[in-house]
Write a protein that holds these residues in place. Structure first.
Motif, PDB file in Angstrom:
ATOM      1  N   LYS A  67       0.775  -1.162   0.059  1.00  5.51           N
ATOM      2  CA  LYS A  67       0.003   0.118  -0.052  1.00  5.51           C
ATOM      3  C   LYS A  67       0.772   1.337   0.048  1.00  5.51           C
ATOM      4  O   LYS A  67       0.370   2.474  -0.316  1.00  5.51           O
ATOM      5  CB  LYS A  67      -0.966   0.205   1.271  1.00  5.51           C
ATOM      6  CG  LYS A  67      -1.848  -1.051   1.083  1.00  5.51           C
ATOM      7  CD  LYS A  67      -2.991  -0.934   2.409  1.00  5.51           C
ATOM      8  CE  LYS A  67      -4.017  -2.167   2.375  1.00  5.51           C
ATOM      9  NZ  LYS A  67      -4.738  -1.926   3.645  1.00  5.51           N
ATOM     10  N   PHE A  68       2.033   1.171   0.458  1.00  7.25           N
ATOM     11  CA  PHE A  68       3.040   2.387   0.453  1.00  7.25           C
ATOM     12  C   PHE A  68       4.358   1.877  -0.131  1.00  7.25           C
ATOM     13  O   PHE A  68       4.898   0.932  -0.038  1.00  7.25           O
ATOM     14  CB  PHE A  68       3.330   2.635   2.026  1.00  7.25           C
ATOM     15  CG  PHE A  68       1.896   2.744   2.775  1.00  7.25           C
ATOM     16  CD1 PHE A  68       1.308   3.943   2.773  1.00  7.25           C
ATOM     17  CD2 PHE A  68       1.379   1.728   3.393  1.00  7.25           C
ATOM     18  CE1 PHE A  68       0.210   4.220   3.236  1.00  7.25           C
ATOM     19  CE2 PHE A  68       0.169   2.025   4.275  1.00  7.25           C
ATOM     20  CZ  PHE A  68      -0.397   3.210   4.293  1.00  7.25           C
ATOM     21  N   VAL A  69       4.863   3.243  -0.671  1.00  5.75           N
ATOM     22  CA  VAL A  69       6.145   2.837  -1.378  1.00  5.75           C
ATOM     23  C   VAL A  69       7.136   3.878  -0.837  1.00  5.75           C
ATOM     24  O   VAL A  69       6.471   5.149  -0.676  1.00  5.75           O
ATOM     25  CB  VAL A  69       5.971   2.907  -2.973  1.00  5.75           C
ATOM     26  CG1 VAL A  69       5.438   4.114  -3.376  1.00  5.75           C
ATOM     27  CG2 VAL A  69       7.472   2.492  -3.487  1.00  5.75           C
ATOM     28  N   ASN A  70       8.380   3.448  -0.970  1.00  7.16           N
ATOM     29  CA  ASN A  70       9.403   4.605  -0.457  1.00  7.16           C
ATOM     30  C   ASN A  70       9.884   5.481  -1.725  1.00  7.16           C
ATOM     31  O   ASN A  70      10.279   4.944  -2.503  1.00  7.16           O
ATOM     32  CB  ASN A  70      10.783   4.041   0.087  1.00  7.16           C
ATOM     33  CG  ASN A  70      11.797   5.033   0.503  1.00  7.16           C
ATOM     34  OD1 ASN A  70      11.552   6.191   0.233  1.00  7.16           O
ATOM     35  ND2 ASN A  70      12.643   4.324   1.183  1.00  7.16           N
ATOM     36  N   PRO A  71       9.476   6.843  -1.725  1.00  3.47           N
ATOM     37  CA  PRO A  71       9.722   7.506  -2.927  1.00  3.47           C
ATOM     38  C   PRO A  71      11.385   7.618  -3.427  1.00  3.47           C
ATOM     39  O   PRO A  71      11.716   7.689  -4.524  1.00  3.47           O
ATOM     40  CB  PRO A  71       9.292   9.005  -2.744  1.00  3.47           C
ATOM     41  CG  PRO A  71       8.638   9.056  -1.269  1.00  3.47           C
ATOM     42  CD  PRO A  71       8.957   7.560  -0.576  1.00  3.47           C
ATOM     43  N   THR A  77       8.651  -1.366  -0.194  1.00  2.33           N
ATOM     44  CA  THR A  77       7.242  -1.104  -0.161  1.00  2.33           C
ATOM     45  C   THR A  77       6.752  -1.642   1.266  1.00  2.33           C
ATOM     46  O   THR A  77       7.494  -2.649   1.818  1.00  2.33           O
ATOM     47  CB  THR A  77       6.555  -1.998  -1.263  1.00  2.33           C
ATOM     48  OG1 THR A  77       6.973  -3.345  -1.140  1.00  2.33           O
ATOM     49  CG2 THR A  77       6.943  -1.403  -2.458  1.00  2.33           C
ATOM     50  N   TRP A  78       5.534  -1.474   1.660  1.00  2.00           N
ATOM     51  CA  TRP A  78       5.064  -1.742   2.622  1.00  2.00           C
ATOM     52  C   TRP A  78       3.657  -2.011   2.734  1.00  2.00           C
ATOM     53  O   TRP A  78       2.844  -1.374   2.084  1.00  2.00           O
ATOM     54  CB  TRP A  78       5.033  -0.872   3.934  1.00  2.00           C
ATOM     55  CG  TRP A  78       4.821  -1.168   5.293  1.00  2.00           C
ATOM     56  CD1 TRP A  78       4.984  -2.157   5.956  1.00  2.00           C
ATOM     57  CD2 TRP A  78       3.918  -0.445   6.107  1.00  2.00           C
ATOM     58  NE1 TRP A  78       4.422  -2.455   7.092  1.00  2.00           N
ATOM     59  CE2 TRP A  78       3.738  -1.110   7.374  1.00  2.00           C
ATOM     60  CE3 TRP A  78       3.557   0.898   6.362  1.00  2.00           C
ATOM     61  CZ2 TRP A  78       3.268  -0.703   8.400  1.00  2.00           C
ATOM     62  CZ3 TRP A  78       2.760   1.378   7.140  1.00  2.00           C
ATOM     63  CH2 TRP A  78       2.609   0.611   8.220  1.00  2.00           C
ATOM     64  N   THR A  79       3.135  -3.337   3.199  1.00  4.09           N
ATOM     65  CA  THR A  79       1.418  -3.539   3.011  1.00  4.09           C
ATOM     66  C   THR A  79       0.908  -2.921   4.008  1.00  4.09           C
ATOM     67  O   THR A  79      -0.323  -2.640   3.865  1.00  4.09           O
ATOM     68  CB  THR A  79       1.512  -5.100   3.378  1.00  4.09           C
ATOM     69  OG1 THR A  79       1.679  -5.444   4.441  1.00  4.09           O
ATOM     70  CG2 THR A  79       2.155  -5.886   2.253  1.00  4.09           C
ATOM     71  N   GLY A  80       1.283  -2.171   4.887  1.00  5.43           N
ATOM     72  CA  GLY A  80       0.572  -1.393   6.102  1.00  5.43           C
ATOM     73  C   GLY A  80       0.333  -2.240   7.415  1.00  5.43           C
ATOM     74  O   GLY A  80      -0.423  -1.901   8.172  1.00  5.43           O
ATOM     75  N   ARG A  81       0.583  -3.500   7.003  1.00  5.35           N
ATOM     76  CA  ARG A  81       0.717  -4.530   8.257  1.00  5.35           C
ATOM     77  C   ARG A  81       2.137  -4.710   9.005  1.00  5.35           C
ATOM     78  O   ARG A  81       2.972  -4.754   8.346  1.00  5.35           O
ATOM     79  CB  ARG A  81       0.022  -5.731   7.967  1.00  5.35           C
ATOM     80  CG  ARG A  81      -1.337  -5.653   7.451  1.00  5.35           C
ATOM     81  CD  ARG A  81      -1.861  -6.997   7.054  1.00  5.35           C
ATOM     82  NE  ARG A  81      -3.338  -6.979   6.581  1.00  5.35           N
ATOM     83  CZ  ARG A  81      -4.086  -7.956   6.633  1.00  5.35           C
ATOM     84  NH1 ARG A  81      -3.771  -9.182   7.039  1.00  5.35           N
ATOM     85  NH2 ARG A  81      -5.379  -7.623   6.154  1.00  5.35           N
ATOM     86  N   LEU A 101       2.812   8.787   0.858  1.00  2.00           N
ATOM     87  CA  LEU A 101       3.696   7.552   0.580  1.00  2.00           C
ATOM     88  C   LEU A 101       2.892   6.534   0.079  1.00  2.00           C
ATOM     89  O   LEU A 101       3.375   5.299  -0.356  1.00  2.00           O
ATOM     90  CB  LEU A 101       4.345   6.861   1.668  1.00  2.00           C
ATOM     91  CG  LEU A 101       5.103   8.148   2.707  1.00  2.00           C
ATOM     92  CD1 LEU A 101       5.557   7.261   3.829  1.00  2.00           C
ATOM     93  CD2 LEU A 101       6.387   8.243   1.891  1.00  2.00           C
ATOM     94  N   ALA A 102       1.241   6.663  -0.236  1.00  2.41           N
ATOM     95  CA  ALA A 102       0.316   5.593  -0.584  1.00  2.41           C
ATOM     96  C   ALA A 102       0.703   5.400  -2.037  1.00  2.41           C
ATOM     97  O   ALA A 102       1.007   6.334  -2.795  1.00  2.41           O
ATOM     98  CB  ALA A 102      -1.022   6.002  -0.330  1.00  2.41           C
ATOM     99  N   ILE A 103       0.565   4.023  -2.406  1.00  2.25           N
ATOM    100  CA  ILE A 103       0.662   3.585  -3.857  1.00  2.25           C
ATOM    101  C   ILE A 103      -0.521   4.117  -4.456  1.00  2.25           C
ATOM    102  O   ILE A 103      -1.857   3.857  -3.963  1.00  2.25           O
ATOM    103  CB  ILE A 103       1.016   2.151  -4.092  1.00  2.25           C
ATOM    104  CG1 ILE A 103       2.169   1.932  -3.405  1.00  2.25           C
ATOM    105  CG2 ILE A 103       0.743   1.747  -5.521  1.00  2.25           C
ATOM    106  CD1 ILE A 103       2.868   0.629  -3.436  1.00  2.25           C
TER     107      ILE A 103
END
Length: 105
Positions: A67-71, A77-81, A101-103
């Motif tokens: 759900k999130f990516v490091n610009p 990336t991170w799933t949010g969990r 940071l959201a994809i």
């Protein structure tokens, strides 16, 4: 059964060692017997124990979409969990929001 009163000191000590060893290995012997019983039951049903253990394993927790990516590094990336990655913590400390940071969906 042996009459303990008729045994010599050496015989009594040997008997004690044998009993202690039997007690220590009791669980191992029980596990081996249980495993043999389970393998036999699996064979009766037409399966191997390995087949049964493989099919009943845990489902993988991976596969959640990130759900999130490091610009600064799109490979991170991170799933949010779970625990927040350090790059998420650093971005939040810099004043960014999770929305930044959201994809894009």
């Amino acid at each position: 059964m042996n009459d303990l009163n008729q045994m010599s000191l050496e015989e009594l000590k040997k008997l004690r060692r044998d009993v202690e060893k039997a007690i220590e290995t009791y669980k191992d012997r029980e596990k081996i017997a249980a495993l043999a019983e389970v393998e036999s039951l699996a064979r009766e049903k037409g399966f191997s124990l390995a087949e049964l253990l493989k099919s009943g394993g845990k489902k993988s927790r991976s596969g959640l979409p990130p759900k999130f990516v490091n610009p600064a590094d799109p490979s991170q990336t991170w799933t949010g969990r779970g625990r927040r990655p350090k790059w998420i913590e650093a971005a939040l400390a810099e004043g960014k929001s999770l929305g930044d940071l959201a994809i894009a969906q």
